[in-house]
Design a protein around this motif. Structure first.
Motif, PDB file in Angstrom:
ATOM      1  N   THR A  35       0.837  -1.199   0.000  1.00  0.00           N
ATOM      2  CA  THR A  35       0.000   0.000   0.000  1.00  0.00           C
ATOM      3  C   THR A  35       0.875   1.254   0.000  1.00  0.00           C
ATOM      4  O   THR A  35       0.545   2.242  -0.655  1.00  0.00           O
ATOM      5  CB  THR A  35      -0.921  -0.006   1.233  1.00  0.00           C
ATOM      6  OG1 THR A  35      -1.684  -1.210   1.219  1.00  0.00           O
ATOM      7  CG2 THR A  35      -1.860   1.173   1.224  1.00  0.00           C
ATOM      8  N   LYS A  36       1.997   1.205   0.707  1.00  0.00           N
ATOM      9  CA  LYS A  36       2.896   2.359   0.745  1.00  0.00           C
ATOM     10  C   LYS A  36       3.453   2.650  -0.642  1.00  0.00           C
ATOM     11  O   LYS A  36       3.538   3.812  -1.051  1.00  0.00           O
ATOM     12  CB  LYS A  36       4.043   2.078   1.729  1.00  0.00           C
ATOM     13  CG  LYS A  36       4.971   3.257   1.898  1.00  0.00           C
ATOM     14  CD  LYS A  36       6.054   2.968   2.914  1.00  0.00           C
ATOM     15  CE  LYS A  36       6.989   4.158   3.034  1.00  0.00           C
ATOM     16  NZ  LYS A  36       8.057   3.908   3.973  1.00  0.00           N
ATOM     17  N   GLN A  37       3.820   1.615  -1.379  1.00  0.00           N
ATOM     18  CA  GLN A  37       4.325   1.823  -2.736  1.00  0.00           C
ATOM     19  C   GLN A  37       3.240   2.407  -3.637  1.00  0.00           C
ATOM     20  O   GLN A  37       3.515   3.282  -4.462  1.00  0.00           O
ATOM     21  CB  GLN A  37       4.820   0.505  -3.329  1.00  0.00           C
ATOM     22  CG  GLN A  37       6.130   0.024  -2.753  1.00  0.00           C
ATOM     23  CD  GLN A  37       6.513  -1.350  -3.299  1.00  0.00           C
ATOM     24  OE1 GLN A  37       5.648  -2.185  -3.552  1.00  0.00           O
ATOM     25  NE2 GLN A  37       7.801  -1.562  -3.473  1.00  0.00           N
ATOM     26  N   ARG A  38       2.020   1.931  -3.487  1.00  0.00           N
ATOM     27  CA  ARG A  38       0.918   2.451  -4.300  1.00  0.00           C
ATOM     28  C   ARG A  38       0.639   3.906  -3.982  1.00  0.00           C
ATOM     29  O   ARG A  38       0.397   4.712  -4.889  1.00  0.00           O
ATOM     30  CB  ARG A  38      -0.337   1.615  -4.076  1.00  0.00           C
ATOM     31  CG  ARG A  38      -0.231   0.243  -4.681  1.00  0.00           C
ATOM     32  CD  ARG A  38      -1.468  -0.552  -4.442  1.00  0.00           C
ATOM     33  NE  ARG A  38      -1.304  -1.905  -4.959  1.00  0.00           N
ATOM     34  CZ  ARG A  38      -2.210  -2.832  -4.894  1.00  0.00           C
ATOM     35  NH1 ARG A  38      -3.363  -2.585  -4.318  1.00  0.00           N
ATOM     36  NH2 ARG A  38      -1.972  -4.032  -5.393  1.00  0.00           N
ATOM     37  N   LEU A  39       0.656   4.283  -2.709  1.00  0.00           N
ATOM     38  CA  LEU A  39       0.445   5.680  -2.333  1.00  0.00           C
ATOM     39  C   LEU A  39       1.574   6.575  -2.839  1.00  0.00           C
ATOM     40  O   LEU A  39       1.335   7.704  -3.280  1.00  0.00           O
ATOM     41  CB  LEU A  39       0.295   5.804  -0.819  1.00  0.00           C
ATOM     42  CG  LEU A  39      -1.015   5.280  -0.241  1.00  0.00           C
ATOM     43  CD1 LEU A  39      -0.987   5.344   1.283  1.00  0.00           C
ATOM     44  CD2 LEU A  39      -2.195   6.054  -0.790  1.00  0.00           C
ATOM     45  N   THR A  40       2.807   6.076  -2.780  1.00  0.00           N
ATOM     46  CA  THR A  40       3.941   6.842  -3.291  1.00  0.00           C
ATOM     47  C   THR A  40       3.816   7.052  -4.795  1.00  0.00           C
ATOM     48  O   THR A  40       4.057   8.157  -5.301  1.00  0.00           O
ATOM     49  CB  THR A  40       5.264   6.112  -2.972  1.00  0.00           C
ATOM     50  OG1 THR A  40       5.348   5.914  -1.560  1.00  0.00           O
ATOM     51  CG2 THR A  40       6.458   6.906  -3.445  1.00  0.00           C
ATOM     52  N   THR A  41       3.394   6.026  -5.503  1.00  0.00           N
ATOM     53  CA  THR A  41       3.202   6.146  -6.946  1.00  0.00           C
ATOM     54  C   THR A  41       2.081   7.131  -7.264  1.00  0.00           C
ATOM     55  O   THR A  41       2.220   7.974  -8.164  1.00  0.00           O
ATOM     56  CB  THR A  41       2.887   4.771  -7.564  1.00  0.00           C
ATOM     57  OG1 THR A  41       3.958   3.877  -7.264  1.00  0.00           O
ATOM     58  CG2 THR A  41       2.694   4.863  -9.056  1.00  0.00           C
ATOM     59  N   ALA A  42       0.973   7.046  -6.543  1.00  0.00           N
ATOM     60  CA  ALA A  42      -0.143   7.970  -6.755  1.00  0.00           C
ATOM     61  C   ALA A  42       0.285   9.403  -6.474  1.00  0.00           C
ATOM     62  O   ALA A  42      -0.070  10.329  -7.215  1.00  0.00           O
ATOM     63  CB  ALA A  42      -1.321   7.574  -5.883  1.00  0.00           C
ATOM     64  N   HIS A  43       1.061   9.607  -5.419  1.00  0.00           N
ATOM     65  CA  HIS A  43       1.551  10.930  -5.061  1.00  0.00           C
ATOM     66  C   HIS A  43       2.450  11.480  -6.166  1.00  0.00           C
ATOM     67  O   HIS A  43       2.324  12.648  -6.569  1.00  0.00           O
ATOM     68  CB  HIS A  43       2.308  10.848  -3.729  1.00  0.00           C
ATOM     69  CG  HIS A  43       2.657  12.162  -3.155  1.00  0.00           C
ATOM     70  ND1 HIS A  43       3.946  12.610  -3.028  1.00  0.00           N
ATOM     71  CD2 HIS A  43       1.870  13.158  -2.663  1.00  0.00           C
ATOM     72  CE1 HIS A  43       3.947  13.808  -2.502  1.00  0.00           C
ATOM     73  NE2 HIS A  43       2.699  14.165  -2.258  1.00  0.00           N
TER      74      HIS A  43
END
Length: 88
Positions: A35-43
């Motif tokens: 989830t952290k990687q997905r949030l970083t990518t979205a950001h």
């Protein structure tokens, strides 16, 4: 519209779609992202979108100013982009 711009756009789209296809092909063997990687990518994508909007609107207005067009009242999106860019 200039023929060069159209070919550059088509080339950029082809490169983007090619990279997405390669990543999707490689994703079959990789573990799922966190989830952290997905949030970083979205950001990162949201920041890239904001930067693209700022540059796009600035170039659009510069092109109009150099062409001698009178300045129009800024649209809602242009006001949002200027606010994000730190201009008033």
């Amino acid at each position: 519209m200039d023929e060069t711009v159209q070919w550059i756009t088509v080339f950029g789209l082809a490169v983007c779609l090619g990279m997405l296809w390669l990543r999707a092909k490689a994703a079959k063997t990789r573990p799922a992202s966190s989830t952290k990687q997905r949030l970083t990518t979205a950001h990162a994508l949201l920041i890239a979108l904001a930067v693209w909007l700022v540059v796009s609107f600035n170039l659009q207005h510069l092109n109009g100013a150099l062409g001698g067009q009178p300045a129009d009242e800024p649209s809602t999106w242009e006001r949002i982009v200027r606010f994000l860019a730190g201009r008033t």
